[in-house]
Scaffold this active site. Sequence first.
Site, mmCIF file in Angstrom:
data_model
loop_
_atom_site.group_PDB
_atom_site.id
_atom_site.type_symbol
_atom_site.label_atom_id
_atom_site.label_comp_id
_atom_site.label_asym_id
_atom_site.label_seq_id
_atom_site.Cartn_x
_atom_site.Cartn_y
_atom_site.Cartn_z
ATOM 1 N N GLU A 34 0.854 -1.186 0.000
ATOM 2 C CA GLU A 34 0.000 0.000 0.000
ATOM 3 C C GLU A 34 0.889 1.235 0.000
ATOM 4 O O GLU A 34 2.107 1.137 0.183
ATOM 5 C CB GLU A 34 -0.923 0.005 1.224
ATOM 6 C CG GLU A 34 -1.876 -1.177 1.278
ATOM 7 C CD GLU A 34 -2.828 -1.108 2.469
ATOM 8 O OE1 GLU A 34 -2.792 -0.109 3.209
ATOM 9 O OE2 GLU A 34 -3.598 -2.076 2.659
ATOM 10 N N THR A 91 0.898 -6.183 -9.711
ATOM 11 C CA THR A 91 1.021 -6.796 -11.032
ATOM 12 C C THR A 91 -0.323 -7.394 -11.427
ATOM 13 O O THR A 91 -0.912 -8.163 -10.664
ATOM 14 C CB THR A 91 2.102 -7.888 -11.022
ATOM 15 O OG1 THR A 91 3.335 -7.328 -10.564
ATOM 16 C CG2 THR A 91 2.312 -8.469 -12.403
ATOM 17 N N GLY A 115 28.720 3.626 -26.350
ATOM 18 C CA GLY A 115 27.632 4.539 -26.692
ATOM 19 C C GLY A 115 26.387 3.808 -27.181
ATOM 20 O O GLY A 115 25.260 4.239 -26.918
ATOM 21 N N GLU A 169 9.007 -7.660 -4.059
ATOM 22 C CA GLU A 169 8.966 -8.824 -3.168
ATOM 23 C C GLU A 169 10.023 -8.754 -2.066
ATOM 24 O O GLU A 169 10.639 -9.751 -1.693
ATOM 25 C CB GLU A 169 9.064 -10.133 -3.957
ATOM 26 C CG GLU A 169 7.865 -10.320 -4.874
ATOM 27 C CD GLU A 169 7.665 -11.735 -5.335
ATOM 28 O OE1 GLU A 169 7.929 -12.669 -4.567
ATOM 29 O OE2 GLU A 169 7.227 -11.907 -6.488
#
Length: 381
Positions: A127, A158, A340, A363
């Site tokens: 939360e 998820t 790069g 998790e």
Amino acid sequence: MNFDLTPEQEQIKLSIREFAESEIRPHVMEWDETQHFPEELRPQLAELGLLGILFPEQFGGAGMGYVEYATIIEELGRVDGSVGLSVAAHNSLCSNHIYMFGTEEQKAKYLAPLARGESFGAWGLTESQAGSDSAGTRTTAVPTDDGWVVNGSKNFITHAISCNTLVAVAVTDKEKGNHGISAFIFDKSMQGFRGDKKENKLGMRASETASVVFEDCKVPKENLLGNEGEGFKQAMQVLDGGRISIAALSVGIAQGAYEAAVRYAKERQQFGRPIADFQAIQFKLADMATQIECARLLTLKAATLKDAKKPVTQASAMAKLFASETAVRVSEESVQIHGGYGYTKDYPAEKYWRDSKLCTIGEGTSEIQRIVIAKNLLRAL
């Protein structure tokens, strides 16, 4: 412990690799750029048994163990961390919570469709004010004559929007602290339960992450998971197995980043020869390969202990900690080896780097893993 895969496990590894290369890799950057959650993969994942890996055939599952599970998640993560994460969350969290603590009736009603891929699962613990402090849950469940009324929200979930089934915890007795938190099964047919804001993420962009909102959501009494007040304890046990999957996902991401670096180092010419001929690059590759092998062994150890039904809290925390931080180090070195070009989306190194960071957070952060490990070490002395 012998960590060599059996011929059957090697065949599973090969079949998942072939699937990932043919069905996932061609779309990786498109899905990442558009944040497309590839629901069109679900029938194929279900056909391969990947949405019910850990569950018995009686519930529509594939009946595999954690070694096979870790192998599968690694192979998916090697190509696309987002798909690996979605499969892991569906199996380890939502479905596994029901399998571990549900009644036979709950398993028949909810687990079987999840394992067969007819339903998609989500799991709600985090939360806005309860991240690493998961005991700080503020979502409430108030008892009624025929069940519970739930109010509150969950963050960083998820499949929050796409799920059919959600397992989430809520406070049923705030006076009891951790022992006043209970777990419930929700489904999208329940009024007052909905997915909300989708996150615009750094990495894992093809894995849907969003909020869940409960507004006077009525939950039948038979949807309480286990006994009242056991939700927090259940969640911690679920996370023990879930951390194995994140460790495996980390190994897969690291392996993919390493392979990309090797390919580039062999092809890229500087000073008249491939950069792989230079000791500076060779040392990087040697360190990367060694770290990946260590992470894989820790992950397989945890998976083997889990399959043997032995205590796994410390082993899974160690595997998750080391493998996730290895994924970040290896993918960063892959970017460096690409120079790069590693900073552009023309090569895969930058995506592995972006995806890897979540593994040190989701998790249980690396800091939480260190707390878990230290507590177990000190308790044993």
